[in-house]
Design an enzyme around this catalytic site. Sequence first.
Site, PDB file in Angstrom:
ATOM      1  CB  SER A  23      -0.974  -0.005   1.183  1.00  0.00           C
ATOM      2  OG  SER A  23      -1.948  -1.005   1.019  1.00  0.00           O
ATOM      3  CE  LYS A  72      -9.460  -5.907   4.726  1.00  0.00           C
ATOM      4  NZ  LYS A  72      -9.714  -6.528   3.405  1.00  0.00           N
ATOM      5  CG  ASN A  93     -11.020  -1.527   2.227  1.00  0.00           C
ATOM      6  OD1 ASN A  93     -11.983  -0.766   2.172  1.00  0.00           O
ATOM      7  ND2 ASN A  93     -10.279  -1.818   1.174  1.00  0.00           N
ATOM      8  CD  GLN A 160     -26.242 -25.265   0.763  1.00  0.00           C
ATOM      9  OE1 GLN A 160     -26.391 -26.404   1.202  1.00  0.00           O
ATOM     10  NE2 GLN A 160     -27.080 -24.719  -0.100  1.00  0.00           N
ATOM     11  CE  LYS A 162     -18.603 -20.145   8.642  1.00  0.00           C
ATOM     12  NZ  LYS A 162     -17.123 -20.136   8.795  1.00  0.00           N
ATOM     13  CG  MET A 220     -10.521 -12.464  -4.653  1.00  0.00           C
ATOM     14  SD  MET A 220     -11.567 -12.011  -3.238  1.00  0.00           S
ATOM     15  CE  MET A 220     -13.132 -11.728  -4.070  1.00  0.00           C
ATOM     16  CE1 TYR A 222       0.625  -9.836  -4.731  1.00  0.00           C
ATOM     17  CE2 TYR A 222      -1.624  -9.587  -3.948  1.00  0.00           C
ATOM     18  CZ  TYR A 222      -0.285  -9.264  -3.869  1.00  0.00           C
ATOM     19  OH  TYR A 222       0.153  -8.378  -2.917  1.00  0.00           O
ATOM     20  N   GLY A 244      -5.205 -11.747  -8.312  1.00  0.00           N
ATOM     21  CA  GLY A 244      -5.784 -10.644  -7.559  1.00  0.00           C
ATOM     22  C   GLY A 244      -4.938  -9.393  -7.441  1.00  0.00           C
TER      23      GLY A 244
END
Length: 279
Positions: A23, A72, A93, A160, A162, A220, A222, A244
């Site tokens: 970031s 988060k 986030n 399932q 969830k 998502m 990488y 991702g």
Amino acid sequence: MARVENMTERYAVFGNPIGHSKSPKIHTMFAKETGQSLSYEAILAPIDAFEASFKEFAANEGYGANVTVPFKEQAFSLCDELSEQAQLAGAVNTLSVLADGKIRGDNTDGLGLVADLKRNLGDLCGLQVLLIGAGGAARGSVLPLLHSGIAKLTIVNRTQAKAEALVEIFTSYGDVTSLPITHVGQSYDVIINSTSSSLSGEVPNISPDTIAPHTVCYDMMYGKQSTAFNLWAKSLGAGQTIDGLGMLVGQAAASFSIWRKVTPSVEPVLAQLRSELIG
């Protein structure tokens, strides 16, 4: 709280661990590209003291922050105001310190995903999408996906119940359903792996029949090489695989836009990060 004029505005990313975070590099490149004067740092917050750490930052000319694991949900609880996306995601986030000192929370993870899908695929309208996983990454992605114009979103998860819980939250926002992960037999236009299975070299237990020659598979995660999920998809003849990294840069761009009211270009930053990753 009163702001000191003519100081470089401070931004940061909070996490634990945080040393790996890209970031600071991403936002520094965004600032240079858009001519913005700001600083951006990585802050290692104690596991049991995220709130105190952020409030100290905010009291010392902190204007906004990104939040990564494992904070988060704590960031969500800290906010005085929440965007609809953050409210539905149940996680934040992106934190903004407003002029009156209140804290506003957003969630840009799903915006980054959809932006990267559109960058690679163009229009998403009418697509059949399978989302694997029902954790925080999945929950943060459902609303942006439903708003993107896709025809239908099917959610599958090892547990399932969830997946069904996510459907309950978002059922009024678009065509979203769940299936037992072992009952998925048809092919999809796009399959998104929101789980971290690739980090351990594993692949979610879904049928190979979900993949056709036109299917685009998106992980998502990488890394330097293709992820385990994308290698599996390629071996079954998927038309395209995407990791991702673009989602990471896209969510950062959305955060930057919230704070600075200007949208930076994703492509130069993504190209630089990709070059460093494989170099």
